[in-house]
Design an enzyme around this catalytic site. Sequence first.
Site, PDB file in Angstrom:
ATOM      1  N   ARG A   1       0.840  -1.213   0.000  1.00  0.00           N
ATOM      2  CA  ARG A   1       0.000   0.000   0.000  1.00  0.00           C
ATOM      3  C   ARG A   1       0.869   1.255   0.000  1.00  0.00           C
ATOM      4  O   ARG A   1       0.573   2.236   0.679  1.00  0.00           O
ATOM      5  CB  ARG A   1      -0.965   0.046   1.185  1.00  0.00           C
ATOM      6  CG  ARG A   1      -1.944  -1.083   1.243  1.00  0.00           C
ATOM      7  CD  ARG A   1      -2.916  -1.137   0.065  1.00  0.00           C
ATOM      8  NE  ARG A   1      -3.592  -2.412   0.068  1.00  0.00           N
ATOM      9  CZ  ARG A   1      -3.132  -3.481  -0.602  1.00  0.00           C
ATOM     10  NH1 ARG A   1      -2.055  -3.401  -1.368  1.00  0.00           N
ATOM     11  NH2 ARG A   1      -3.770  -4.609  -0.537  1.00  0.00           N
TER      12      ARG A   1
ATOM     13  N   GLU B   1      -4.005   3.092   6.978  1.00  0.00           N
ATOM     14  CA  GLU B   1      -3.909   2.944   5.525  1.00  0.00           C
ATOM     15  C   GLU B   1      -4.548   4.166   4.872  1.00  0.00           C
ATOM     16  O   GLU B   1      -4.088   4.686   3.867  1.00  0.00           O
ATOM     17  CB  GLU B   1      -4.638   1.671   5.067  1.00  0.00           C
ATOM     18  CG  GLU B   1      -4.676   1.549   3.551  1.00  0.00           C
ATOM     19  CD  GLU B   1      -5.134   0.179   3.068  1.00  0.00           C
ATOM     20  OE1 GLU B   1      -4.796  -0.833   3.716  1.00  0.00           O
ATOM     21  OE2 GLU B   1      -5.840   0.127   2.055  1.00  0.00           O
TER      22      GLU B   1
ATOM     23  N   SER C   1     -10.372   0.010   3.949  1.00  0.00           N
ATOM     24  CA  SER C   1      -9.637  -0.377   5.161  1.00  0.00           C
ATOM     25  C   SER C   1      -9.018   0.848   5.808  1.00  0.00           C
ATOM     26  O   SER C   1      -8.410   1.677   5.141  1.00  0.00           O
ATOM     27  CB  SER C   1      -8.521  -1.367   4.810  1.00  0.00           C
ATOM     28  OG  SER C   1      -9.084  -2.560   4.324  1.00  0.00           O
TER      29      SER C   1
HETATM   30  C1  LIG Z   1     -15.507   0.437  -0.340  1.00  0.00           C
HETATM   31  C2  LIG Z   1     -14.021   0.579  -0.514  1.00  0.00           C
HETATM   32  C3  LIG Z   1     -13.259  -0.548  -0.774  1.00  0.00           C
HETATM   33  C4  LIG Z   1     -11.877  -0.449  -0.929  1.00  0.00           C
HETATM   34  N1  LIG Z   1     -11.154  -1.576  -1.204  1.00  0.00           N
HETATM   35  C5  LIG Z   1      -9.814  -1.491  -1.374  1.00  0.00           C
HETATM   36  C6  LIG Z   1      -9.030  -2.659  -1.676  1.00  0.00           C
HETATM   37  O1  LIG Z   1      -9.535  -3.757  -1.794  1.00  0.00           O
HETATM   38  N2  LIG Z   1      -7.703  -2.495  -1.848  1.00  0.00           N
HETATM   39  C7  LIG Z   1      -7.075  -1.291  -1.747  1.00  0.00           C
HETATM   40  O2  LIG Z   1      -5.864  -1.207  -1.937  1.00  0.00           O
HETATM   41  N3  LIG Z   1      -7.797  -0.168  -1.471  1.00  0.00           N
HETATM   42  C8  LIG Z   1      -9.135  -0.244  -1.282  1.00  0.00           C
HETATM   43  N4  LIG Z   1      -9.840   0.895  -0.998  1.00  0.00           N
HETATM   44  C9  LIG Z   1      -9.137   2.167  -0.792  1.00  0.00           C
HETATM   45  C10 LIG Z   1      -9.040   3.047  -2.060  1.00  0.00           C
HETATM   46  O3  LIG Z   1     -10.126   2.789  -2.915  1.00  0.00           O
HETATM   47  C11 LIG Z   1      -7.753   2.826  -2.818  1.00  0.00           C
HETATM   48  O4  LIG Z   1      -6.647   3.165  -2.028  1.00  0.00           O
HETATM   49  C12 LIG Z   1      -7.729   3.647  -4.120  1.00  0.00           C
HETATM   50  O5  LIG Z   1      -6.721   3.137  -4.950  1.00  0.00           O
HETATM   51  C13 LIG Z   1      -7.518   5.135  -3.887  1.00  0.00           C
HETATM   52  O6  LIG Z   1      -7.718   5.808  -5.129  1.00  0.00           O
HETATM   53  P1  LIG Z   1      -8.326   7.288  -5.203  1.00  0.00           P
HETATM   54  O7  LIG Z   1      -8.303   7.701  -6.618  1.00  0.00           O
HETATM   55  O8  LIG Z   1      -9.614   7.358  -4.511  1.00  0.00           O
HETATM   56  O9  LIG Z   1      -7.195   8.088  -4.414  1.00  0.00           O
HETATM   57  P2  LIG Z   1      -7.388   9.261  -3.334  1.00  0.00           P
HETATM   58  O10 LIG Z   1      -7.977   8.675  -2.105  1.00  0.00           O
HETATM   59  O11 LIG Z   1      -8.047  10.421  -3.947  1.00  0.00           O
HETATM   60  O12 LIG Z   1      -5.861   9.629  -3.065  1.00  0.00           O
HETATM   61  C14 LIG Z   1      -4.961   8.709  -2.492  1.00  0.00           C
HETATM   62  C15 LIG Z   1      -3.556   9.312  -2.563  1.00  0.00           C
HETATM   63  O13 LIG Z   1      -3.130   9.360  -3.920  1.00  0.00           O
HETATM   64  C16 LIG Z   1      -2.726  10.670  -4.271  1.00  0.00           C
HETATM   65  N5  LIG Z   1      -3.047  10.858  -5.692  1.00  0.00           N
HETATM   66  C17 LIG Z   1      -4.209  10.548  -6.317  1.00  0.00           C
HETATM   67  N6  LIG Z   1      -4.121  10.790  -7.636  1.00  0.00           N
HETATM   68  C18 LIG Z   1      -2.873  11.288  -7.852  1.00  0.00           C
HETATM   69  C19 LIG Z   1      -2.170  11.742  -9.014  1.00  0.00           C
HETATM   70  N7  LIG Z   1      -2.746  11.727 -10.225  1.00  0.00           N
HETATM   71  N8  LIG Z   1      -0.909  12.197  -8.869  1.00  0.00           N
HETATM   72  C20 LIG Z   1      -0.317  12.227  -7.657  1.00  0.00           C
HETATM   73  N9  LIG Z   1      -0.920  11.810  -6.520  1.00  0.00           N
HETATM   74  C21 LIG Z   1      -2.183  11.350  -6.619  1.00  0.00           C
HETATM   75  C22 LIG Z   1      -3.496  11.574  -3.349  1.00  0.00           C
HETATM   76  O14 LIG Z   1      -2.827  12.818  -3.201  1.00  0.00           O
HETATM   77  C23 LIG Z   1      -3.504  10.753  -2.066  1.00  0.00           C
HETATM   78  O15 LIG Z   1      -2.307  10.936  -1.357  1.00  0.00           O
HETATM   79  C24 LIG Z   1     -11.239   0.819  -0.830  1.00  0.00           C
HETATM   80  C25 LIG Z   1     -12.006   1.961  -0.591  1.00  0.00           C
HETATM   81  C26 LIG Z   1     -13.393   1.856  -0.424  1.00  0.00           C
HETATM   82  C27 LIG Z   1     -14.201   3.093  -0.177  1.00  0.00           C
END
Ligand SMILES: Cc1cc2nc3c(=O)[nH]c(=O)nc-3n(C[C@H](O)[C@H](O)[C@H](O)COP(=O)(O)OP(=O)(O)OC[C@H]3O[C@@H](n4cnc5c(N)ncnc54)[C@H](O)[C@@H]3O)c2cc1C
Length: 313
Positions: A183, A302, A232
Amino acid sequence: VDDAVTEALLTSLRELFGTRARAGEPLNRHTSFRIGGPADVWVEVDSVAEVQQVLSAAHRAGAPLFVLGGGTNLLVSDRGVRGIVMKLGRRFAQIEWHPNGAGTHVYAGAAAPFKKLVTEAVHRALAGLEFAEGIPGSLGGGLLMNAGAFGGEIAQVIEAIEGVDAERGPQRLPREVLRFGYRHFDLPRGFVVTHLALRLLPGDAEAVRTRKLEYKRRREMHQPLGYPNAGSIFKNPPGQYAGRLIEAAGFKGRRVGGAMVSEQHANFIVNAGGATAADVRTLMAEIVAGVQQQHHVVLEPEVRLVGDWGPAA
Ligand SMILES: Cc1cc2nc3c(=O)[nH]c(=O)nc-3n(C[C@H](O)[C@H](O)[C@H](O)COP(=O)(O)OP(=O)(O)OC[C@H]3O[C@@H](n4cnc5c(N)ncnc54)[C@H](O)[C@@H]3O)c2cc1C
């Protein structure tokens, strides 16, 4: 960042971006938790050149810049975020498929939904992404978190990334120089990811589809549906499951204000209605203390804590 700096920043971004630059955008609209105060300056960008413009404006003003993806792994403070919050717009949501020899090269914008990539890959009988069925958010966020499930992670399929470095401008970084962990992805400071290049291998159409459905079923069995959440909350400690430790410490159903430890999965905190970031943070601190006391393990978040938590925090 004081008010005058914010005002000047807003004026200069308005000139470039019109109504795509705004003051005080409420971030609870942009997080899966439905929690978060305002962004001083919010801007949505639609090209690599625009990303560069925002990076320069932030640099000139000495203002911090936060890139928001899908907002699905964030706990944004109630006070919101100082400086600029930048979101990649729809132009960054495209996915291109280029069959090439034994595999397929995928070139995708960082704002493309992870779910869309998985669905289309399975449709094309390409293997390697079935694990990600059900992971919300964008590909950029998926990269930054090295998102994974069921033993797979996005790092396995990344060939290169492209983006804008605050100092060096547009860059393409090949797989060899990228460092992933659990992660975790080591992004150079001030680097905004704009595109990802992935490589997928052909699979047996039926097998790929079955694996995806199996993961979907397992996810639905264990994850809380209905309430806003951020996935998580804590990372799994080496060789252990955070959810089991939290459950064993008696936290299922524990509430602080509107925040509640899910009854289905103890490593999920849900917004059961009107939760503040402070509620979630207090609940997280209680869990860390409780698990440490009972199991002698220090849980690490996380979910990313973002924004201004004030002097007392
Ligand atoms: C119901 C649910 C289930 C989930 N299941 C999982 C799972 O099974 N496995 C898992 O790993 N995660 C899971 N997650 C967590 C989450 O979905 C992941 O971590 C996802 O990949 C985050 O993506 P995001 O676009 O929402 O990032 P954000 O939450 O918007 O950002 C996360 C980080 O990435 C940075 N970031 C985003 N885009 C960029 C960019 N273009 N350039 C530079 N930095 C950037 C942000 O600044 C931040 O620090 C879950 C979440 C939910 C709500």
